[in-house]
Design a protein around this motif. Structure first.
Motif, mmCIF file in Angstrom:
data_model
loop_
_atom_site.group_PDB
_atom_site.id
_atom_site.type_symbol
_atom_site.label_atom_id
_atom_site.label_comp_id
_atom_site.label_asym_id
_atom_site.label_seq_id
_atom_site.Cartn_x
_atom_site.Cartn_y
_atom_site.Cartn_z
ATOM 1 N N PRO A 20 0.804 -1.229 0.000
ATOM 2 C CA PRO A 20 0.000 0.000 0.000
ATOM 3 C C PRO A 20 0.841 1.285 0.000
ATOM 4 O O PRO A 20 0.453 2.272 -0.630
ATOM 5 N N VAL A 21 1.974 1.268 0.679
ATOM 6 C CA VAL A 21 2.836 2.458 0.669
ATOM 7 C C VAL A 21 3.390 2.693 -0.736
ATOM 8 O O VAL A 21 3.451 3.834 -1.208
ATOM 9 N N SER A 22 3.774 1.621 -1.422
ATOM 10 C CA SER A 22 4.268 1.765 -2.795
ATOM 11 C C SER A 22 3.188 2.311 -3.718
ATOM 12 O O SER A 22 3.462 3.167 -4.562
ATOM 13 N N ILE A 23 1.974 1.812 -3.579
ATOM 14 C CA ILE A 23 0.882 2.314 -4.407
ATOM 15 C C ILE A 23 0.594 3.773 -4.078
ATOM 16 O O ILE A 23 0.341 4.580 -4.976
ATOM 17 N N LEU A 24 0.667 4.129 -2.805
ATOM 18 C CA LEU A 24 0.461 5.521 -2.409
ATOM 19 C C LEU A 24 1.538 6.427 -2.999
ATOM 20 O O LEU A 24 1.245 7.539 -3.440
ATOM 21 N N ILE A 29 -1.838 11.912 -6.688
ATOM 22 C CA ILE A 29 -1.665 12.949 -5.665
ATOM 23 C C ILE A 29 -0.187 13.096 -5.316
ATOM 24 O O ILE A 29 0.334 14.208 -5.256
ATOM 25 N N ALA A 30 0.497 11.960 -5.102
ATOM 26 C CA ALA A 30 1.923 12.021 -4.770
ATOM 27 C C ALA A 30 2.732 12.565 -5.942
ATOM 28 O O ALA A 30 3.709 13.287 -5.750
ATOM 29 N N GLN A 31 2.318 12.232 -7.154
ATOM 30 C CA GLN A 31 3.041 12.743 -8.316
ATOM 31 C C GLN A 31 2.832 14.243 -8.494
ATOM 32 O O GLN A 31 3.749 14.951 -8.906
ATOM 33 N N SER A 32 1.647 14.738 -8.165
ATOM 34 C CA SER A 32 1.410 16.175 -8.302
ATOM 35 C C SER A 32 2.105 16.967 -7.199
ATOM 36 O O SER A 32 2.510 18.108 -7.420
#
Length: 105
Positions: A20-24, A29-32
């Protein structure tokens, strides 16, 4: 004995939470949030470390003589970590799987 149980608990926690941390870390959102090139590189380094650690610990669980349920969790962790790393770096693995299985995915 208590330290061994604590160590195994930490390993199981790594196995369960690394996917789940990898997917997050690969979410939109993380990319923006990490639009700056230095932040993007840092996010990718964290993604590789989390994914590699999750795959390593999960493969140790799969190869060890333990019950089936932790092995299923480990397999799910390997798949989610591999998918998130592939998703971050271009998706070539998914493209290859789609050509092999006839784009039914």
């Amino acid at each position: 004995m208590e330290s061994l149980a604590f160590f195994i608990s930490i390993l199981l926690l790594i196995t369960v939470l690394s996917g789940p941390v990898s997917i997050l870390l690969t979410s939109r959102i993380a990319q923006s949030v990490t639009a700056n090139p230095a932040e993007k590189i840092a996010r990718r380094i964290v993604l590789i470390l989390v994914g590699a650690l999750g795959i390593l610990v999960s493969s140790l669980f799969i190869l060890s003589p333990i019950p089936l349920f932790p092995k299923v969790i480990s397999l799910a962790s390997i798949l989610t970590n591999t998918w998130s790393i592939d998703r971050e770096f271009g998706g070539r693995l998914m493209d290859r799987l789609k050509t092999i299985f006839g784009k039914r995915v």
